[in-house]
Design an enzyme around this catalytic site. Structure first.
Site, PDB file in Angstrom:
ATOM      1  N   ASP A  13      -5.976 -37.644  13.604  1.00  0.00           N
ATOM      2  CA  ASP A  13      -5.524 -36.303  13.254  1.00  0.00           C
ATOM      3  C   ASP A  13      -5.178 -36.347  11.762  1.00  0.00           C
ATOM      4  O   ASP A  13      -4.946 -37.424  11.207  1.00  0.00           O
ATOM      5  CB  ASP A  13      -4.306 -35.928  14.096  1.00  0.00           C
ATOM      6  CG  ASP A  13      -3.773 -34.546  13.757  1.00  0.00           C
ATOM      7  OD1 ASP A  13      -4.588 -33.609  13.625  1.00  0.00           O
ATOM      8  OD2 ASP A  13      -2.550 -34.404  13.602  1.00  0.00           O
ATOM      9  N   ARG A  14      -5.144 -35.197  11.118  1.00  0.00           N
ATOM     10  CA  ARG A  14      -4.881 -35.186   9.680  1.00  0.00           C
ATOM     11  C   ARG A  14      -3.392 -35.001   9.384  1.00  0.00           C
ATOM     12  O   ARG A  14      -2.702 -35.961   9.060  1.00  0.00           O
ATOM     13  CB  ARG A  14      -5.718 -34.070   9.018  1.00  0.00           C
ATOM     14  CG  ARG A  14      -5.787 -34.210   7.510  1.00  0.00           C
ATOM     15  CD  ARG A  14      -6.427 -33.009   6.860  1.00  0.00           C
ATOM     16  NE  ARG A  14      -5.423 -31.971   6.648  1.00  0.00           N
ATOM     17  CZ  ARG A  14      -5.615 -30.881   5.907  1.00  0.00           C
ATOM     18  NH1 ARG A  14      -6.781 -30.654   5.345  1.00  0.00           N
ATOM     19  NH2 ARG A  14      -4.655 -29.998   5.764  1.00  0.00           N
ATOM     20  N   ASP A  15      -2.902 -33.786   9.520  1.00  0.00           N
ATOM     21  CA  ASP A  15      -1.514 -33.465   9.142  1.00  0.00           C
ATOM     22  C   ASP A  15      -0.531 -34.181  10.065  1.00  0.00           C
ATOM     23  O   ASP A  15      -0.587 -34.043  11.279  1.00  0.00           O
ATOM     24  CB  ASP A  15      -1.285 -31.955   9.183  1.00  0.00           C
ATOM     25  CG  ASP A  15      -2.249 -31.192   8.266  1.00  0.00           C
ATOM     26  OD1 ASP A  15      -2.553 -31.702   7.176  1.00  0.00           O
ATOM     27  OD2 ASP A  15      -2.702 -30.103   8.656  1.00  0.00           O
ATOM     28  N   TYR A  74       1.015 -24.790   6.482  1.00  0.00           N
ATOM     29  CA  TYR A  74      -0.368 -25.215   6.237  1.00  0.00           C
ATOM     30  C   TYR A  74      -0.467 -25.964   4.908  1.00  0.00           C
ATOM     31  O   TYR A  74       0.074 -25.534   3.898  1.00  0.00           O
ATOM     32  CB  TYR A  74      -1.305 -23.998   6.206  1.00  0.00           C
ATOM     33  CG  TYR A  74      -1.453 -23.369   7.573  1.00  0.00           C
ATOM     34  CD1 TYR A  74      -2.348 -23.879   8.501  1.00  0.00           C
ATOM     35  CD2 TYR A  74      -0.695 -22.267   7.938  1.00  0.00           C
ATOM     36  CE1 TYR A  74      -2.486 -23.318   9.753  1.00  0.00           C
ATOM     37  CE2 TYR A  74      -0.827 -21.694   9.192  1.00  0.00           C
ATOM     38  CZ  TYR A  74      -1.720 -22.221  10.100  1.00  0.00           C
ATOM     39  OH  TYR A  74      -1.849 -21.664  11.339  1.00  0.00           O
ATOM     40  N   ASN A  78      -7.391 -29.705  13.467  1.00  0.00           N
ATOM     41  CA  ASN A  78      -7.336 -28.255  13.644  1.00  0.00           C
ATOM     42  C   ASN A  78      -6.968 -27.640  12.300  1.00  0.00           C
ATOM     43  O   ASN A  78      -5.998 -28.074  11.679  1.00  0.00           O
ATOM     44  CB  ASN A  78      -6.261 -27.868  14.672  1.00  0.00           C
ATOM     45  CG  ASN A  78      -6.612 -28.243  16.089  1.00  0.00           C
ATOM     46  OD1 ASN A  78      -7.748 -28.587  16.398  1.00  0.00           O
ATOM     47  ND2 ASN A  78      -5.632 -28.186  16.973  1.00  0.00           N
TER      48      ASN A  78
END
Length: 170
Positions: free
Chosen positions: A9-11, A21, A53
């Site tokens: 996952d990124r964040d 965001y 996402n």
């Protein structure tokens, strides 16, 4: 021959979760020891695939170019080590999508494209929806971040600690 991969996952895993965001490169700050963790995984034969996402696209809060500038910064800071970045541009308030986690379409696409063996692969995420997406394709999950104990079967503080767990399963 099938390959093994770590889906990321990124964040909240690769970059600091801001609670809002993250789409400006100056706000895209890597979590501690991310380049080192990714390099160690790569040295041990894992493909590195980001699955993220990005509902702010559907909400028109930022552009694809802004998101891609963050991904470029990620690659630059990690010596272009990431093999692929998949993103789901939808948001339930705007549009439905099978790609958006907890859906598993991003993982399914990567598994098919890169001939990945799910039984030898892992997902590192900071939300239960990441673990749900991993479970749908039979990939082992590790939940990272500040969660209460026993929130998920396998939990670690961050990507570096998750990497140690992954490498201990040889």
């Amino acid at each position: 021959m099938k390959q093994k991969a770590v889906f990321l996952d990124r964040d909240g895993v690769l970059n600091v979760e801001r609670g809002d965001y993250t789409y400006l490169p100056e706000d895209f700050i890597l979590e501690e020891k991310v380049p080192e963790a990714l390099a160690l995984l790569k040295e041990n034969g894992f493909l590195l695939i980001v699955v993220t996402n990005q509902g702010g696209l559907a909400k028109e809060l930022f552009t694809r170019a802004q998101m891609q500038a963050c991904h470029q910064k990620l690659q630059q800071n990690c010596r272009d080590i990431i093999d692929a970045i998949y993103y789901a541009p939808s948001h339930p308030a705007v549009s439905a999508s099978l790609a958006r986690k907890p859906g598993s379409l991003m993982l399914e696409k990567a598994i098919a494209k890169f001939n990945i063996d799910p039984s030898k692969s892992w997902m590192v995420g900071d939300q239960l929806r990441d673990m749900q997406a991993a479970g749908k394709v039979h990939v082992k999950g590790i939940l990272v971040g500040p969660h209460p104990p026993e929130t998920y079967l396998q939990q670690r503080t961050n990507l570096w600690d998750a990497t140690q767990l992954i490498l201990s399963h040889k």
